[in-house]
Design an enzyme around this catalytic site. Structure first.
Site, PDB file in Angstrom:
ATOM      1  N   LYS A 268      67.574 -47.374  12.216  1.00 49.77           N
ATOM      2  CA  LYS A 268      67.187 -48.495  11.359  1.00 49.77           C
ATOM      3  C   LYS A 268      65.681 -48.433  11.170  1.00 49.77           C
ATOM      4  O   LYS A 268      64.966 -47.922  12.039  1.00 49.77           O
ATOM      5  CB  LYS A 268      67.553 -49.818  12.028  1.00 49.77           C
ATOM      6  CG  LYS A 268      67.673 -50.973  11.078  1.00 49.77           C
ATOM      7  CD  LYS A 268      69.059 -51.021  10.459  1.00 49.77           C
ATOM      8  CE  LYS A 268      69.172 -52.015   9.341  1.00 49.77           C
ATOM      9  NZ  LYS A 268      70.570 -52.164   8.911  1.00 49.77           N
TER      10      LYS A 268
ATOM     11  N   ASP B 123      68.792 -52.529   3.120  1.00 53.89           N
ATOM     12  CA  ASP B 123      69.141 -53.686   3.961  1.00 53.89           C
ATOM     13  C   ASP B 123      68.410 -54.866   3.301  1.00 53.89           C
ATOM     14  O   ASP B 123      68.093 -54.800   2.104  1.00 53.89           O
ATOM     15  CB  ASP B 123      68.704 -53.457   5.425  1.00 53.89           C
ATOM     16  CG  ASP B 123      69.322 -54.463   6.401  1.00 53.89           C
ATOM     17  OD1 ASP B 123      70.479 -54.278   6.786  1.00 53.89           O
ATOM     18  OD2 ASP B 123      68.647 -55.452   6.757  1.00 53.89           O
TER      19      ASP B 123
HETATM   20  P1  NDP Z   1      69.477 -59.023   0.494  1.00 58.57           P
HETATM   21  O1  NDP Z   1      68.030 -58.844   0.649  1.00 58.57           O
HETATM   22  O2  NDP Z   1      70.163 -58.513  -0.707  1.00 58.57           O
HETATM   23  O3  NDP Z   1      69.863 -60.566   0.625  1.00 58.57           O
HETATM   24  C1  NDP Z   1      69.508 -61.294   1.758  1.00 58.57           C
HETATM   25  C2  NDP Z   1      69.939 -62.739   1.575  1.00 58.57           C
HETATM   26  O4  NDP Z   1      69.801 -63.425   2.811  1.00 58.57           O
HETATM   27  C3  NDP Z   1      69.074 -63.495   0.565  1.00 58.57           C
HETATM   28  O5  NDP Z   1      69.835 -64.505  -0.038  1.00 58.57           O
HETATM   29  C4  NDP Z   1      67.987 -64.080   1.476  1.00 58.57           C
HETATM   30  O6  NDP Z   1      67.360 -65.221   0.954  1.00 58.57           O
HETATM   31  C5  NDP Z   1      68.793 -64.436   2.704  1.00 58.57           C
HETATM   32  N1  NDP Z   1      67.927 -64.394   3.880  1.00 58.57           N
HETATM   33  C6  NDP Z   1      67.282 -63.315   4.370  1.00 58.57           C
HETATM   34  N2  NDP Z   1      66.536 -63.639   5.452  1.00 58.57           N
HETATM   35  C7  NDP Z   1      66.755 -64.956   5.626  1.00 58.57           C
HETATM   36  C8  NDP Z   1      66.278 -65.887   6.588  1.00 58.57           C
HETATM   37  N3  NDP Z   1      65.453 -65.506   7.566  1.00 58.57           N
HETATM   38  N4  NDP Z   1      66.715 -67.163   6.484  1.00 58.57           N
HETATM   39  C9  NDP Z   1      67.553 -67.569   5.485  1.00 58.57           C
HETATM   40  N5  NDP Z   1      68.025 -66.707   4.541  1.00 58.57           N
HETATM   41  C10 NDP Z   1      67.639 -65.447   4.632  1.00 58.57           C
HETATM   42  O7  NDP Z   1      70.125 -58.379   1.826  1.00 58.57           O
HETATM   43  P2  NDP Z   1      71.625 -57.911   2.096  1.00 58.57           P
HETATM   44  O8  NDP Z   1      72.580 -58.764   1.354  1.00 58.57           O
HETATM   45  O9  NDP Z   1      71.672 -56.455   1.914  1.00 58.57           O
HETATM   46  O10 NDP Z   1      71.756 -58.177   3.671  1.00 58.57           O
HETATM   47  C11 NDP Z   1      72.273 -59.399   4.187  1.00 58.57           C
HETATM   48  C12 NDP Z   1      72.725 -59.183   5.617  1.00 58.57           C
HETATM   49  O11 NDP Z   1      73.764 -58.188   5.636  1.00 58.57           O
HETATM   50  C13 NDP Z   1      71.671 -58.661   6.588  1.00 58.57           C
HETATM   51  O12 NDP Z   1      71.938 -59.196   7.863  1.00 58.57           O
HETATM   52  C14 NDP Z   1      71.914 -57.161   6.599  1.00 58.57           C
HETATM   53  O13 NDP Z   1      71.444 -56.564   7.789  1.00 58.57           O
HETATM   54  C15 NDP Z   1      73.424 -57.140   6.534  1.00 58.57           C
HETATM   55  N6  NDP Z   1      74.055 -55.910   6.076  1.00 58.57           N
HETATM   56  C16 NDP Z   1      73.718 -55.361   4.887  1.00 58.57           C
HETATM   57  C17 NDP Z   1      74.369 -54.219   4.437  1.00 58.57           C
HETATM   58  C18 NDP Z   1      74.105 -53.613   3.107  1.00 58.57           C
HETATM   59  O14 NDP Z   1      74.793 -52.649   2.760  1.00 58.57           O
HETATM   60  N7  NDP Z   1      73.179 -54.119   2.317  1.00 58.57           N
HETATM   61  C19 NDP Z   1      75.375 -53.558   5.270  1.00 58.57           C
HETATM   62  C20 NDP Z   1      75.711 -54.263   6.473  1.00 58.57           C
HETATM   63  C21 NDP Z   1      75.048 -55.386   6.853  1.00 58.57           C
HETATM   64  P3  NDP Z   1      65.853 -65.102   0.373  1.00 58.57           P
HETATM   65  O15 NDP Z   1      65.990 -64.279  -0.876  1.00 58.57           O
HETATM   66  O16 NDP Z   1      65.416 -66.496   0.136  1.00 58.57           O
HETATM   67  O17 NDP Z   1      65.040 -64.410   1.430  1.00 58.57           O
HETATM   68  O1  2IT Z   2      73.427 -52.718   8.363  1.00 58.04           O
HETATM   69  C1  2IT Z   2      73.938 -51.806   7.681  1.00 58.04           C
HETATM   70  O2  2IT Z   2      74.984 -51.250   8.018  1.00 58.04           O
HETATM   71  C2  2IT Z   2      73.260 -51.418   6.437  1.00 58.04           C
HETATM   72  N1  2IT Z   2      72.246 -52.018   6.078  1.00 58.04           N
HETATM   73  C3  2IT Z   2      73.770 -50.252   5.644  1.00 58.04           C
HETATM   74  C4  2IT Z   2      73.275 -48.957   6.202  1.00 58.04           C
HETATM   75  C5  2IT Z   2      73.602 -47.717   5.394  1.00 58.04           C
HETATM   76  O3  2IT Z   2      73.161 -46.644   5.840  1.00 58.04           O
HETATM   77  O4  2IT Z   2      74.284 -47.795   4.369  1.00 58.04           O
END
Ligand code: NDP
Ligand code: 2IT
Length: 447
Positions: A126, A166
């Site tokens: 990461k 992420d």
């Molecule tokens: P994005 O940046 O696309 O979206 C993040 C969302 O979460 C936004 O709505 C953001 O709001 C909100 N957010 C982030 N930090 C905070 C905080 N501290 N408090 C309140 N709201 C918060 O990220 P992703 O959708 O990609 O990721 C979301 C979650 O999923 C994370 O935990 C990530 O690790 C996990 N994840 C992502 C994967 C992926 O493929 N993208 C895979 C597996 C897990 P704002 O815009 O206001 O900050």
């Molecule tokens: O938390 C996660 O699994 C991710 N942000 C996706 C990682 C990836 O390599 O697609």
């Protein structure tokens, strides 16, 4: 906790007291390993817990860049290469002001077991930066990504370490990062996933984490002859994961009654329509606006400033998809009281340990992130396969593979829980199944 695990955990606590998120993720895994460690002393003999909790390598670097006013700014860049026993390091990059080593180590540690569960050959890593993309122009984002990659490039490679997105890193950032990498090494390599379709991306990768979480939750619900049809579902976040979770829930006949961002939540008692969700996607992905704007556009959608979704109303299921520790004890008490039967983690570690305990004690189906949100990285693995074969699969084929992987993650987690007499405990099952493969590989590979 098993004596060996307890000893190693206490050592980490003493050595790294400030790494609270990392310690939390280690505790959660170790707490599940009791039955495996109690019945098998090879893991202690080969010092697996000592080795699996220390990243193989951590790279920390300076990211200097110039903003639109001509001012020079400096951020920190990180890549935590946690474990490469079963494949090249693989995991996302997070750009968020809260990023520090504790958060990236927790995410990297989780990623090791998550990737193991996907059935694909990927180790765990990461990275990211304390850079805040909010309010930056496209050109500022590009300059930052270029500076970040200028340093990171010498530490990654298609067979070494393959980052992805992420929080704060989506298609736009991956494009700029990939563009810089390609310039520097003068080769078009599969060194990042989540790429645009035009230069090697995979169909369904943007959808994969959210869709995968819904597939996983459906498998859990199936064991109780339930599904999402006409069910009220709370989602937090409004980014990549939240958007495609919402899309799939609506397709499954469910009602998405909440979404959120860091400024508050929207509440839509009737359930969001496809049209409203499309507006949210455009607002977030193109206009980069705030979730409050949704309630200004549509009647029947209320904005609750500064509130998380969980205590706003009652729901049948909750799919936290924003960030770590966003679902706390008081929240799950309210959920259980309101009749919630399923919580499945789209985000990484969104549920606090006390809240997890409460959900399990109240017989709520609980899908831990390392199982439930593994569809994203699994589809990244499929993107790497397509790049290696120099082909592009059709959406239906990638979606079918994703669905098969999520079913497999559900069944290995359930089987491992059953094997150790912990029926319906997907936390224990996913931790044991994920750990066993990596630990056994480490033993086979020698010290
Ligand atoms: P994005 O940046 O696309 O979206 C993040 C969302 O979460 C936004 O709505 C953001 O709001 C909100 N957010 C982030 N930090 C905070 C905080 N501290 N408090 C309140 N709201 C918060 O990220 P992703 O959708 O990609 O990721 C979301 C979650 O999923 C994370 O935990 C990530 O690790 C996990 N994840 C992502 C994967 C992926 O493929 N993208 C895979 C597996 C897990 P704002 O815009 O206001 O900050
Ligand atoms: O938390 C996660 O699994 C991710 N942000 C996706 C990682 C990836 O390599 O697609």
């Amino acid at each position: 906790m098993n004596n060996y695990a307890q000893r190693i955990y206490e050592g980490l606590q003493q050595e790294l007291p400030w790494q609270t998120e990392f310690l939390q993720s280690v505790f959660e895994v170790f707490d599940s390993l009791d039955p495996l460690l109690d019945s098998n002393d090879k893991y202690e003999h080969f010092r697996i817990l000592e080795r699996i909790t220390v990243p193989e390598r951590i790279i920390i670097f300076q990211v200097p860049w110039v903003d639109d006013k001509g001012d020079i700014l400096v951020n920190r860049g990180y890549r935590v290469q946690f474990n490469s026993a079963i494949g090249p390091y693989k995991g996302g990059l997070r750009f968020h002001p809260s990023v520090n080593l504790s958060i990236l180590k927790f995410l990297g540690f989780e990623q090791v077991f998550k990737n193991s569960l996907t059935t694909l050959p990927m180790g765990g890593g990461k990275g990211g930066s304390n850079f805040d993309p909010k309010g930056k122009s496209d050109i500022e984002i590009m300059r930052f990504c270029q500076s970040f990659m200028r340093e990171l490039q010498s530490h990654i490679g298609p067979d070494t370490d393959v980052p992805a997105g992420d929080i704060g890193v989506g298609g736009r950032e991956i494009g700029y990062l990939f563009g810089m990498y390609k310039k520097i090494v003068n080769a078009h390599q599969s060194v990042l996933t989540g790429k645009s379709l035009n230069f090697g991306g995979s169909l369904i990768r943007p959808e994969a984490t959210g869709y995968g979480n819904v597939y996983f939750a459906l498998e859990m619900l199936k064991t109780r002859r339930e599904d999402f049809d006409n069910r009220k579902v709370m989602i937090s976040g409004s980014g990549n994961v939240a958007q495609f979770t919402a899309q799939k829930i609506i397709n499954e006949g469910g009602k998405v009654i909440t979404m959120s961002d860091s400024s508050g939540s929207i509440l839509c008692k009737e359930g969001l329509t496809h049209e409203q969700l499309e507006f949210i996607m455009d607002l977030k992905n193109v206009k980069r606006g705030r979730i409050s704007e949704v309630s200004e556009k549509f009647s029947g959608i209320e904005f609750c400033a500064g509130q998380k979704p969980w205590q706003l109303t009652e729901a049948d299921a909750a799919l936290p998809s924003a960030t770590q520790n966003e679902l706390e004890l008081e929240d799950v008490k309210a959920l259980v009281k309101g009749g919630c039967v399923c919580v499945s983690e789209g985000a990484n570690m969104p549920t606090t340990p006390e809240a997890v305990e409460y959900l399990l004690a109240n017989n709520v189906l609980f899908g831990p992130g390392k199982a439930a949100n593994a569809g994203g990285v699994a589809t990244s693995g499929l993107e790497m396969s397509q790049n290696a074969m120099r082909v592009g699969w059709e959406a239906a084929e990638v979606d079918r593979k994703l669905h098969d992987i999520m079913r497999s993650i559900h069944s290995v987690s359930k089987d491992a829980a059953d094997e150790f007499g912990a029926k319906d405990n997907y936390v224990l099952g996913a931790n044991i199944a994920g750990f066993r493969k990596v630990a056994d590989a480490m033993i086979d590979l020698g010290v």
